[in-house]
Design a protein around this motif. Sequence first.
Motif, PDB file in Angstrom:
ATOM      1  N   ARG A   1       4.204   4.849  -7.816  1.00  0.00           N
ATOM      2  CA  ARG A   1       4.774   4.081  -7.179  1.00  0.00           C
ATOM      3  C   ARG A   1       3.888   3.697  -5.911  1.00  0.00           C
ATOM      4  NH1 ARG A   1       9.030   5.927  -7.286  1.00  0.00           N
ATOM      5  NH2 ARG A   1      10.247   4.102  -8.599  1.00  0.00           N
TER       6      ARG A   1
ATOM      7  N   ALA B   1       2.952  -7.951 -10.358  1.00  0.00           N
ATOM      8  CA  ALA B   1       3.963  -7.109 -10.389  1.00  0.00           C
ATOM      9  C   ALA B   1       5.028  -7.061  -9.416  1.00  0.00           C
ATOM     10  CB  ALA B   1       3.139  -5.715 -10.679  1.00  0.00           C
ATOM     11  N   SER B   2       6.161  -6.655  -9.766  1.00  0.00           N
ATOM     12  CA  SER B   2       7.269  -6.672  -8.615  1.00  0.00           C
ATOM     13  C   SER B   2       6.738  -5.961  -7.692  1.00  0.00           C
ATOM     14  CB  SER B   2       8.177  -6.035  -9.555  1.00  0.00           C
ATOM     15  OG  SER B   2       9.433  -5.873  -8.532  1.00  0.00           O
ATOM     16  N   GLY B   3       7.091  -6.229  -6.588  1.00  0.00           N
ATOM     17  CA  GLY B   3       6.772  -5.504  -5.258  1.00  0.00           C
ATOM     18  C   GLY B   3       5.403  -5.894  -4.569  1.00  0.00           C
TER      19      GLY B   3
ATOM     20  N   LYS C   1       3.080  -8.573  -2.854  1.00  0.00           N
ATOM     21  CA  LYS C   1       2.913  -9.593  -2.082  1.00  0.00           C
ATOM     22  C   LYS C   1       1.699  -9.977  -1.482  1.00  0.00           C
ATOM     23  CE  LYS C   1       7.861  -9.407  -0.560  1.00  0.00           C
ATOM     24  NZ  LYS C   1       8.996  -9.309   0.734  1.00  0.00           N
TER      25      LYS C   1
ATOM     26  N   VAL D   1       5.502  -0.533  -5.551  1.00  0.00           N
ATOM     27  CA  VAL D   1       4.864  -1.414  -6.643  1.00  0.00           C
ATOM     28  C   VAL D   1       4.520  -0.095  -7.789  1.00  0.00           C
ATOM     29  CG1 VAL D   1       2.858  -2.544  -7.842  1.00  0.00           C
ATOM     30  CG2 VAL D   1       3.847  -3.171  -5.338  1.00  0.00           C
TER      31      VAL D   1
END
Length: 380
Positions: A149, A191-193, A195, A215
């Motif tokens: 993560r 991917a999610s997270g 920006k 992420v």
Amino acid sequence: MDFTLNEEQQMLQDTVARLARDSYGFDQREGFYRSEAGFSREFWQQLGELGICAVPLAEEHGGLGGGGVDTYLVMTELGRNLCLEPYLHSQVHGAGLLQQLGSDAQRAELLPRVAAGELQLAVALEESQSHYQLHDVQTRAEPCVGGWRLTGTKCVVVGGDSAGLVLVSARTSGAVLDESGISLFLVDPAASGVKRRSYPCIDGPRACELRLDGVVVSEDRLLGALGKALPALRYQQGRAIAAQCAEALGSMQESFRLTLDYLKTRKQFGAPIGKFQVLQHRMADMRGELEMAASMAILAACVADDPDSEERSRRLAAAKFIVTRAARFIAEQAIQLHGGIGMTWEYSLSHHAKRLVMLSHQLGDDDHHLRAYAELLRCA
């Protein structure tokens, strides 16, 4: 030493020069600059189809196995024509890291696509506090179920807003300034997270700020051994510096040509201003700086792919320092010799000048590399 190009190198240079000349007129470049991508996807596709994207990559990964001199030839022509495509950041820097640190499976999966121009890479190593220090990493990667993560922010990721994959450095252990504990991850920008705040740089290419908010990346997105990425980051940055010196050289050569042509045609008191001795002296000074920069850019190209050593690092630091100083000098002199027209948006010289100033601050400015050179001398 014999610096004569062999037949294959001459063909490579001619191919890139012809393609850039035919596809990258100044008016066309303005259209590319204002497009959503910030560069020409058609031109990037042409680079892939002609094998130009494959030049710096190894043959076993679908590349042409070109060395530092081959990359030098490509980058000089791209710099001469102010091309906006992130060739250096994707094909040289990003692909170099992937070749050096990637597993056999990772290289087989990704590098053929990079060589064909189908996959664009970006490199996210800088942070707001790092100031060219690759070991100053505050972005963290913590183990989680199925992988890692990532949390942190990377700045000035050139080409990051259009890249298909971003190579992100993150700390997996140790304190902020420790040289051990730094790892490299492949991050999908979708991917999610993730920006991205995209913006145009003053010299044309686009960059972004990359924010990672928890992420999650899978275990197979880690490149190389855990916590031991720093030597590869430094080595591949050296290759990128050599390519950047070549790009700056191409831009300097074009700036010099534009200035010389202007002095031959602009008339004052009934004669071309190029006949004034004081301006001839200034052009001679520019020529001297240009020749010295060319010599150092060639030196950097010749040592770029050498095994890592203090001597290689010294030569690359010296090349970046001298090319940076020459680039700023030539940009300033060219603007002054042109007068007001040299600063107009509609004239290519102003864009060359801005490009040369920006290149002097990427991958370390002249002060940074002068200190690095001095420290390497003390270690010798």
